[in-house]
Design a protein around this motif. Structure first.
Motif, PDB file in Angstrom:
ATOM      1  N   LEU A 113      10.375  10.980   6.588  1.00  0.00           N
ATOM      2  CA  LEU A 113       9.255  10.108   6.754  1.00  0.00           C
ATOM      3  C   LEU A 113       7.988  11.134   6.820  1.00  0.00           C
ATOM      4  O   LEU A 113       7.172  10.963   6.093  1.00  0.00           O
ATOM      5  CB  LEU A 113       9.176   9.536   8.159  1.00  0.00           C
ATOM      6  CG  LEU A 113       7.946   8.907   8.821  1.00  0.00           C
ATOM      7  CD1 LEU A 113       7.480   7.770   7.689  1.00  0.00           C
ATOM      8  CD2 LEU A 113       8.108   8.335  10.026  1.00  0.00           C
ATOM      9  N   PHE A 114       8.248  12.432   7.425  1.00  0.00           N
ATOM     10  CA  PHE A 114       7.065  13.375   7.267  1.00  0.00           C
ATOM     11  C   PHE A 114       6.868  13.909   5.863  1.00  0.00           C
ATOM     12  O   PHE A 114       5.766  13.918   5.274  1.00  0.00           O
ATOM     13  CB  PHE A 114       7.536  14.481   8.169  1.00  0.00           C
ATOM     14  CG  PHE A 114       6.590  15.856   8.064  1.00  0.00           C
ATOM     15  CD1 PHE A 114       5.459  15.667   8.808  1.00  0.00           C
ATOM     16  CD2 PHE A 114       6.771  16.807   7.181  1.00  0.00           C
ATOM     17  CE1 PHE A 114       4.538  16.872   8.695  1.00  0.00           C
ATOM     18  CE2 PHE A 114       5.803  17.881   7.299  1.00  0.00           C
ATOM     19  CZ  PHE A 114       4.654  17.955   8.045  1.00  0.00           C
ATOM     20  N   ALA A 115       7.737  14.078   5.086  1.00  0.00           N
ATOM     21  CA  ALA A 115       7.744  14.391   3.560  1.00  0.00           C
ATOM     22  C   ALA A 115       7.196  13.256   3.024  1.00  0.00           C
ATOM     23  O   ALA A 115       6.206  13.666   2.055  1.00  0.00           O
ATOM     24  CB  ALA A 115       9.050  14.635   2.931  1.00  0.00           C
ATOM     25  N   LEU A 167      -0.386  11.379   1.416  1.00  0.00           N
ATOM     26  CA  LEU A 167      -1.583  11.661   1.627  1.00  0.00           C
ATOM     27  C   LEU A 167      -2.228  12.228   0.112  1.00  0.00           C
ATOM     28  O   LEU A 167      -3.383  12.106  -0.200  1.00  0.00           O
ATOM     29  CB  LEU A 167      -1.775  12.997   2.510  1.00  0.00           C
ATOM     30  CG  LEU A 167      -1.510  12.698   3.838  1.00  0.00           C
ATOM     31  CD1 LEU A 167      -1.457  13.861   4.881  1.00  0.00           C
ATOM     32  CD2 LEU A 167      -2.585  11.605   4.544  1.00  0.00           C
ATOM     33  N   ILE A 168      -1.293  12.830  -0.783  1.00  0.00           N
ATOM     34  CA  ILE A 168      -1.784  13.166  -2.196  1.00  0.00           C
ATOM     35  C   ILE A 168      -2.171  11.936  -2.957  1.00  0.00           C
ATOM     36  O   ILE A 168      -3.064  11.593  -3.546  1.00  0.00           O
ATOM     37  CB  ILE A 168      -0.760  13.797  -2.722  1.00  0.00           C
ATOM     38  CG1 ILE A 168      -0.525  15.216  -2.091  1.00  0.00           C
ATOM     39  CG2 ILE A 168      -1.311  14.110  -4.254  1.00  0.00           C
ATOM     40  CD1 ILE A 168       0.516  16.028  -2.464  1.00  0.00           C
ATOM     41  N   ASN A 212       8.896   4.345  -0.600  1.00  0.00           N
ATOM     42  CA  ASN A 212       8.323   3.252   0.197  1.00  0.00           C
ATOM     43  C   ASN A 212       6.825   3.929   0.709  1.00  0.00           C
ATOM     44  O   ASN A 212       5.936   3.348   0.903  1.00  0.00           O
ATOM     45  CB  ASN A 212       9.129   2.879   1.334  1.00  0.00           C
ATOM     46  CG  ASN A 212      10.247   2.067   0.950  1.00  0.00           C
ATOM     47  OD1 ASN A 212      10.184   1.316  -0.166  1.00  0.00           O
ATOM     48  ND2 ASN A 212      11.463   2.065   1.933  1.00  0.00           N
ATOM     49  N   CYS A 213       6.887   5.238   1.303  1.00  0.00           N
ATOM     50  CA  CYS A 213       5.688   5.803   1.706  1.00  0.00           C
ATOM     51  C   CYS A 213       4.560   5.830   0.708  1.00  0.00           C
ATOM     52  O   CYS A 213       3.427   5.565   0.579  1.00  0.00           O
ATOM     53  CB  CYS A 213       5.938   7.026   2.020  1.00  0.00           C
ATOM     54  SG  CYS A 213       6.541   7.267   3.940  1.00  0.00           S
ATOM     55  N   VAL A 214       4.972   6.206  -0.576  1.00  0.00           N
ATOM     56  CA  VAL A 214       4.335   6.230  -1.573  1.00  0.00           C
ATOM     57  C   VAL A 214       3.766   4.865  -2.137  1.00  0.00           C
ATOM     58  O   VAL A 214       2.374   4.588  -2.502  1.00  0.00           O
ATOM     59  CB  VAL A 214       5.226   6.690  -3.123  1.00  0.00           C
ATOM     60  CG1 VAL A 214       4.136   6.385  -4.179  1.00  0.00           C
ATOM     61  CG2 VAL A 214       5.204   8.239  -2.775  1.00  0.00           C
ATOM     62  N   VAL A 215       4.768   3.741  -1.974  1.00  0.00           N
ATOM     63  CA  VAL A 215       4.014   2.357  -2.499  1.00  0.00           C
ATOM     64  C   VAL A 215       3.058   1.936  -1.497  1.00  0.00           C
ATOM     65  O   VAL A 215       1.945   1.337  -1.779  1.00  0.00           O
ATOM     66  CB  VAL A 215       5.436   1.597  -2.111  1.00  0.00           C
ATOM     67  CG1 VAL A 215       4.855  -0.127  -2.337  1.00  0.00           C
ATOM     68  CG2 VAL A 215       6.258   1.824  -3.404  1.00  0.00           C
ATOM     69  N   ILE A 216       3.133   2.268  -0.080  1.00  0.00           N
ATOM     70  CA  ILE A 216       2.104   1.803   0.664  1.00  0.00           C
ATOM     71  C   ILE A 216       0.814   2.626   0.563  1.00  0.00           C
ATOM     72  O   ILE A 216      -0.143   2.293   0.561  1.00  0.00           O
ATOM     73  CB  ILE A 216       2.698   2.159   2.238  1.00  0.00           C
ATOM     74  CG1 ILE A 216       3.863   1.137   2.463  1.00  0.00           C
ATOM     75  CG2 ILE A 216       1.487   1.841   3.381  1.00  0.00           C
ATOM     76  CD1 ILE A 216       3.682  -0.205   2.432  1.00  0.00           C
ATOM     77  N   ALA A 217       0.767   4.058   0.160  1.00  0.00           N
ATOM     78  CA  ALA A 217      -0.144   4.657  -0.092  1.00  0.00           C
ATOM     79  C   ALA A 217      -0.985   4.056  -1.261  1.00  0.00           C
ATOM     80  O   ALA A 217      -2.076   4.238  -1.499  1.00  0.00           O
ATOM     81  CB  ALA A 217       0.282   6.075  -0.542  1.00  0.00           C
TER      82      ALA A 217
END
Length: 391
Positions: free
Chosen positions: A65-67, A73-74, A365-370
């Protein structure tokens, strides 16, 4: 300076405008918290058995999750037009990776499927990248060939050829679940792009027929279908996983057995912290917990569709199609995972987005939300009449 509200006379007022969707952010935070909580609970026994400490998988999931947040953020600072420019190179790289992962000695095999490329200690699940890459490619194609797609069968067939190649390579791994998600997402995006109904219905028949043939083309898929139709007929073999999941749902009742009190996670239910995390959640948090999670996913889909619609109204078509594709992907995969866990769909190896254990799925998934937040940010910025954003 942050943009501020203006009154009817055009004078600024003190309350600042939110440049990100607070509902989307809140829902994602809620899903991540529940996910970490359930990973900790569902993996405690298997973690203790194999790693001699109870929170091995929780610690790894927190690291993933941290990664994912660092990469997000990028992404959130990258203009959506950048993804449009590099969509074709990304597709070519993804096709190359789908080929490389099939090479023995290079692709890493787990549970009989060759889906991972290893870069030192980092494993990359190529099918997750394929989902994202196909959305970028198709969004760019729909912008460039908008008239051809809506008026000509040739413009409709071209992306189907690419989808066929990607699906074929995914099925060689094999990864039937990812194939279903990618095919469903592409079909939804083409429908929203205004494809003629007769083309769309014809393709739907062909795609559904092809998926049906693929489903019965190998013994393990036939076993899964048979177990889905009557899991109790062979509850200690092909139907074992589904029967254990259904037992978990049955024990949950209205309010669940209590957090940490699941019996099925005590090495009865295979993949309890990955594909069948939702079953453990149903056992420990009951119907109330199920409804809360379903509500959170519903809000996520509604906000994603709203972001896509707002981009379309502003004639930012690539951003709009991308947001539609990303939202449909998350919603479809969540629906399939919950359907599989509850016995409504045949068993497939798909994780629950933002919740199940898994490094590749969590990062993507984090990239998708970003990406969704970035598109929403651009929508709000343009609605203020401030012109295009710089990355």
């Amino acid at each position: 300076m942050r943009p501020r509200h203006v009154n009817q006379r055009g004078k600024p007022v003190s309350k600042p405008i939110s440049l990100y969707d607070k509902w989307l952010i809140s829902v994602v935070i809620g899903l991540l918290i529940i996910g970490l909580m359930m990973v900790a609970s569902s993996s405690v026994m298997i973690s203790t058995k194999y790693f001699h400490q109870p929170f091995h998988f929780l610690i790894r999931q927190a690291c993933y999750l941290f990664a994912g947040l660092m990469i997000a953020l990028i992404v959130i600072r990258t203009d959506s037009s950048v993804w449009e420019r590099i969509s074709m190179p990304m597709l070519l790289i993804c096709l190359l990776m789908l080929l490389i992962v099939l090479v023995p000695g290079i692709g890493r095999s787990v549970n009989g499927s060759r889906r991972w490329l290893a870069f030192g200690p980092i494993g990359v699940q190529v099918s997750e990248l394929a989902k994202l890459t196909m959305i970028f490619y198709l969004s760019g194609y729909l912008v460039r060939q908008q008239k051809a797609v809506s008026n000509s069968i040739l413009g409709f067939i071209k992306p189907m050829v690419i989808l066929g190649v990607v699906s074929f390579l995914l099925l060689l791994e094999p990864d039937f679940g990812a194939t279903v998600v990618i095919s469903g997402t592409v079909m939804a995006m083409l429908f929203l792009a205004g494809v003629k109904l007769r083309y769309y219905i014809g393709l739907m028949i062909v795609v559904m027929g092809a998926l049906a043939c693929l489903a019965v083309s190998s013994p393990y898929r036939v076993a899964r279908l048979t177990a889905f139709l009557d899991p109790w007929a062979d509850q200690y073999n092909s139907g074992y996983q589904l029967t254990q999941s259904l037992i978990a749902f049955g024990r949950g009742g209205w309010f669940g057995s209590g957090l940490g009190e699941s019996i099925q996670k005590l090495l009865y239910l295979p993949e309890a912290h990955t594909d069948f995390l939702f079953a453990v959640l149903a056992e420990e948090l009951g119907l109330v917990g199920i409804l809360v999670v379903m509500m959170l996913y519903s809000i996520l889909v509604i906000r994603g569709m709203t972001i896509a619609y707002n981009a379309h109204v502003q004639e930012r078509l690539f951003a709009s199609y991308t947001a539609y594709g990303l939202t449909f992907w998350l919603g479809l995969q969540a629906a399939i995972n919950m359907g599989v866990n509850s016995g409504l769909l045949p068993t497939k190896g798909l994780t629950l987005p933002l919740m199940s254990y898994g490094g590749a799925s969590m990062v993507i998934n984090c990239v998708v939300i970003a990406l969704l937040l970035r598109i929403d940010h651009e929508n709000r910025w343009q609605a203020l009449g401030l012109g295009p954003l710089s990355s």
